[in-house]
Design an enzyme around this catalytic site. Structure first.
Site, PDB file in Angstrom:
ATOM      1  N   LYS A 181       0.913  -0.970   0.105  1.00  0.00           N
ATOM      2  CA  LYS A 181      -0.045  -0.011  -0.072  1.00  0.00           C
ATOM      3  C   LYS A 181       0.740   1.130   0.058  1.00  0.00           C
ATOM      4  O   LYS A 181       1.473   1.610   1.140  1.00  0.00           O
ATOM      5  CB  LYS A 181      -1.025   0.112   1.105  1.00  0.00           C
ATOM      6  CG  LYS A 181      -2.290   0.780   1.004  1.00  0.00           C
ATOM      7  CD  LYS A 181      -2.320   2.148   0.624  1.00  0.00           C
ATOM      8  CE  LYS A 181      -1.577   2.932   1.957  1.00  0.00           C
ATOM      9  NZ  LYS A 181      -1.842   4.442   1.563  1.00  0.00           N
ATOM     10  N   GLY A 238       4.333   5.163  10.198  1.00  0.00           N
ATOM     11  CA  GLY A 238       3.664   6.241  10.042  1.00  0.00           C
ATOM     12  C   GLY A 238       3.261   7.085  11.355  1.00  0.00           C
ATOM     13  O   GLY A 238       3.977   6.821  12.394  1.00  0.00           O
ATOM     14  N   SER A 239       2.162   7.718  11.424  1.00  0.00           N
ATOM     15  CA  SER A 239       1.764   8.552  12.567  1.00  0.00           C
ATOM     16  C   SER A 239       1.226   7.417  13.372  1.00  0.00           C
ATOM     17  O   SER A 239       0.749   6.329  13.114  1.00  0.00           O
ATOM     18  CB  SER A 239       0.678   9.398  12.188  1.00  0.00           C
ATOM     19  OG  SER A 239      -0.680   8.626  11.839  1.00  0.00           O
ATOM     20  N   ARG A 240       1.166   7.953  14.836  1.00  0.00           N
ATOM     21  CA  ARG A 240       0.692   6.994  15.924  1.00  0.00           C
ATOM     22  C   ARG A 240      -0.831   6.957  15.715  1.00  0.00           C
ATOM     23  O   ARG A 240      -1.378   5.828  16.011  1.00  0.00           O
ATOM     24  CB  ARG A 240       0.779   8.012  17.395  1.00  0.00           C
ATOM     25  CG  ARG A 240       0.464   6.940  18.421  1.00  0.00           C
ATOM     26  CD  ARG A 240       0.499   7.434  19.712  1.00  0.00           C
ATOM     27  NE  ARG A 240       1.902   7.988  20.096  1.00  0.00           N
ATOM     28  CZ  ARG A 240       2.182   8.515  21.288  1.00  0.00           C
ATOM     29  NH1 ARG A 240       1.484   8.199  22.348  1.00  0.00           N
ATOM     30  NH2 ARG A 240       3.493   9.182  21.493  1.00  0.00           N
ATOM     31  N   GLY A 243      -1.496   4.592  12.890  1.00  0.00           N
ATOM     32  CA  GLY A 243      -1.046   3.204  13.163  1.00  0.00           C
ATOM     33  C   GLY A 243      -1.843   2.302  14.176  1.00  0.00           C
ATOM     34  O   GLY A 243      -2.012   1.286  14.008  1.00  0.00           O
ATOM     35  N   GLU A 260       5.783   1.140  13.515  1.00  0.00           N
ATOM     36  CA  GLU A 260       6.711   2.040  13.985  1.00  0.00           C
ATOM     37  C   GLU A 260       5.999   3.294  13.899  1.00  0.00           C
ATOM     38  O   GLU A 260       5.597   4.124  12.880  1.00  0.00           O
ATOM     39  CB  GLU A 260       8.109   2.498  13.041  1.00  0.00           C
ATOM     40  CG  GLU A 260       8.976   3.514  13.472  1.00  0.00           C
ATOM     41  CD  GLU A 260       9.877   3.764  12.577  1.00  0.00           C
ATOM     42  OE1 GLU A 260      10.280   4.943  12.185  1.00  0.00           O
ATOM     43  OE2 GLU A 260      10.553   2.730  11.773  1.00  0.00           O
ATOM     44  N   CYS A 297      12.514   9.565  11.248  1.00  0.00           N
ATOM     45  CA  CYS A 297      12.033   9.166  12.459  1.00  0.00           C
ATOM     46  C   CYS A 297      12.870   9.006  13.723  1.00  0.00           C
ATOM     47  O   CYS A 297      12.472   8.973  14.742  1.00  0.00           O
ATOM     48  CB  CYS A 297      11.602   7.607  12.346  1.00  0.00           C
ATOM     49  SG  CYS A 297      12.839   6.615  11.442  1.00  0.00           S
ATOM     50  N   GLU A 388       4.938  14.344  19.338  1.00  0.00           N
ATOM     51  CA  GLU A 388       6.203  14.464  18.261  1.00  0.00           C
ATOM     52  C   GLU A 388       5.846  15.462  17.161  1.00  0.00           C
ATOM     53  O   GLU A 388       4.611  15.606  16.614  1.00  0.00           O
ATOM     54  CB  GLU A 388       5.986  13.193  17.415  1.00  0.00           C
ATOM     55  CG  GLU A 388       7.078  13.113  16.363  1.00  0.00           C
ATOM     56  CD  GLU A 388       7.179  11.959  15.624  1.00  0.00           C
ATOM     57  OE1 GLU A 388       8.313  11.397  15.144  1.00  0.00           O
ATOM     58  OE2 GLU A 388       6.098  11.200  15.427  1.00  0.00           O
TER      59      GLU A 388
END
Length: 530
Positions: A181, A238-240, A243, A260, A297, A388
């Site tokens: 993806k 990617g973003s929290r 994710g 991650e 990251c 972040e």
């Protein structure tokens, strides 16, 4: 009507079957749409990809490993041969410098990862055979027998791309089909990469659905895809928020999710180090934080600086360097919006702006931004200061002494990295040991005396860490063969005749593979005379 780019499904490029909403990439430097239209896939496309990958999985698991290794090597060769076109596309879609970033660093790293994966396949060590002759038990790591879904991030168009990066290489090395993806910020780059992958896979005789590519899906369909029980694993960078939503969907299906999500990568400057080489540290930090517009990251987003004259000088030096640096393009409008929100949240929490804050220039640019807060305020509500801020931004926390530094370390969430700078004369060593003890369970990689930005592709690497740095702290996303283990199943054989065992578990060991046999590591055949 614009021509819409095809999808790669079941070994061929085909038009999207439904959900014909389209999108285009954007030039981050100007904010203008560029390139062709790409489809946002619907349920029919997703189902076709899942069905094809599921059918290919047992065939790929039974494929001769040498064919897998040959594919990975040939894919690296193909990318090198097409470097000019690939770099041009990635530069246009991400705004990242063509040289040295893309041509000199990231594309070579990507090709190296693929070749290291090929070497790991040929070495078979990722299978980690264990043999207990007395019990009649033998076990090893083996393919999942199901597809792996890989979500690529926006900040590494080659090295973490869903169709060429480390997750892709590791999943293929374990002989699992990949449904890639792509990130919608660089669809043309992903399409060209997938074209090479498909041609090389066909030449290597791999099943047609070994590599498939979807450019984008609606969030609800993405969750349904991640939650499909036909998948063997999901990998996400990617973003929290995104994710965690995908993880919840995968968890409901019992599918391992390797995510991650976010990391501040704290850097502690101990007093002796700051007094000894403050200007050099200011240069190291500024260069690390602003590299690639801070879109790594492992960007140092939190720096703990001692109070006092040396700390004041460091802050002033860094502030001047940030203020003198022109804003560079960010990867996308989404990154710009998220960065603005993160900075606003830090200021609302009580952080004071030293420089930057925004930039009214064209495209997706943001001025290098530096904020500061006292240790007492940080410790009063540490969670509010640990959001972040992905981009050219960092928060400096001023600490009175080593005790406050340790208190800060003890409040930190899980991180990819934690860095400690110490004096060469040993005067910081006691504080270093105490801080290291506090950081060690909170970081994947503990670093001494250098910034965290670089992530070497090494067998000893740990690019992961406690949540929310990653969702699986026992695994790494970088470094082979260890990264392959995420996409394997531990399989045991009980009382199975030798001729029916997988080759690495049989009595004879002609390849000299190290095996843990009867509690000893050996390359010898079973029953061989010592």
């Amino acid at each position: 009507m614009d021509t819409v780019a095809p999808l790669l499904i079941a070994g061929r490029w085909q038009a999207a079957q439904d959900g014909m909403e389209t999108f285009r990439a954007f030039d981050p430097a100007s904010g203008d749409a560029i390139g062709p239209a790409f489809p946002r896939s619907g349920a029919t496309d997703v189902e076709q990809a899942l069905a094809a990958a599921s059918a290919a999985a047992p065939r790929l698991a039974a494929t001769d490993p040498e064919r897998i290794a040959a594919f990975l090597d040939a894919y690296a060769d193909a990318l090198e041969a097409d470097a000019d076109a690939l770099v041009q596309l990635a530069h246009a879609e991400t705004g990242l410098p063509a040289a040295p970033r893309l041509r000199g660093n990231e594309l070579p790293r990507t090709c190296s990862q693929l070749r290291q994966a090929a070497a790991a396949v040929r070495g078979h060590r990722w299978t980690q055979p264990v043999i207990d002759t007395a019990a009649g038990l033998r076990s090893h790591h083996a393919p999942l027998g199901k597809p792996v879904l890989v979500f690529g991030p926006n900040n590494f168009p080659f090295a973490f791309n869903a169709v060429s990066g480390g997750d892709f290489a590791a999943a293929i090395a374990a002989r699992n089909p990949v449904i890639a993806k792509a990130h919608p910020a660089h669809p043309a780059t992903s399409q060209r990469l997938a074209g090479h992958a498909q041609r090389v896979a066909e030449a290597a005789g791999l099943p047609p659905a070994t590599v498939q590519l979807l450019y984008d899906v609606e969030p609800a369909l993405g969750l349904a895809l991640a939650g499909d029980a036909r998948l063997g694993a999901v990998a996400f960078t990617g973003s929290r928020s995104a994710g965690l939503a995908l993880k919840q969907a995968a968890d409901a299906a019992g599918t391992p999710f390797f995510g991650e999500l976010s990391s501040l990568n704290p850097v502690f400057l101990l007093p002796g180090a700051l007094a000894e080489r403050g200007p050099a540290l200011a240069g190291e930090f500024s260069g690390s934080c602003l590299l690639g517009s801070g879109q790594f990251c492992t960007n140092p987003g939190l720096v703990i600086v001692p109070e006092g004259a040396a700390g004041d000088a460091f802050v002033a030096d860094v502030q001047a360097r940030f203020a003198a640096t022109a804003p560079l393009p960010l990867l996308s409008r989404g990154v710009l919006v998220s960065l603005r929100h993160a900075i606003a949240a830090l200021r609302d929490a009580g952080a004071r702006l030293l420089c930057g804050g925004d930039a009214g220039t064209t495209g997706y640019r943001h001025a290098p931004t530096l904020l500061t807060v006292g240790a007492e305020d940080f410790l009063a509500d540490p969670r509010r200061f640990q959001a972040e801020a992905f981009g050219p931004c960092s928060l400096l926390v001023r600490a009175a002494d080593a005790a406050q530094m340790q208190a800060i370390a003890s409040t930190l969430e899980g991180q990819l990295t934690g860095t400690l700078y110490r004096a060469a004369d040993g005067s910081d060593d006691a504080a270093w040991r105490s801080l290291a003890a506090a950081l060690r369970p909170r970081v994947g990689r503990l670093i001494a005396d250098r910034m965290p930005t670089g992530v070497l592709v090494s067998p000893a690497q740990q690019h992961g860490g406690p949540f929310p740095a990653s969702t699986q702290p026992g695994f790494t996303a970088v470094g082979l063969p260890a990264a392959i283990l995420r996409f394997t199943a531990l399989q045991a054989y009980d009382n199975v005749p030798d001729a029916l065992l997988p080759p690495e578990l049989r009595d004879r060991n002609p390849g000299g593979l190290p095996r843990w046999t009867d509690q000893h590591c050996t390359t010898a055949d079973i029953g061989a005379t010592p």
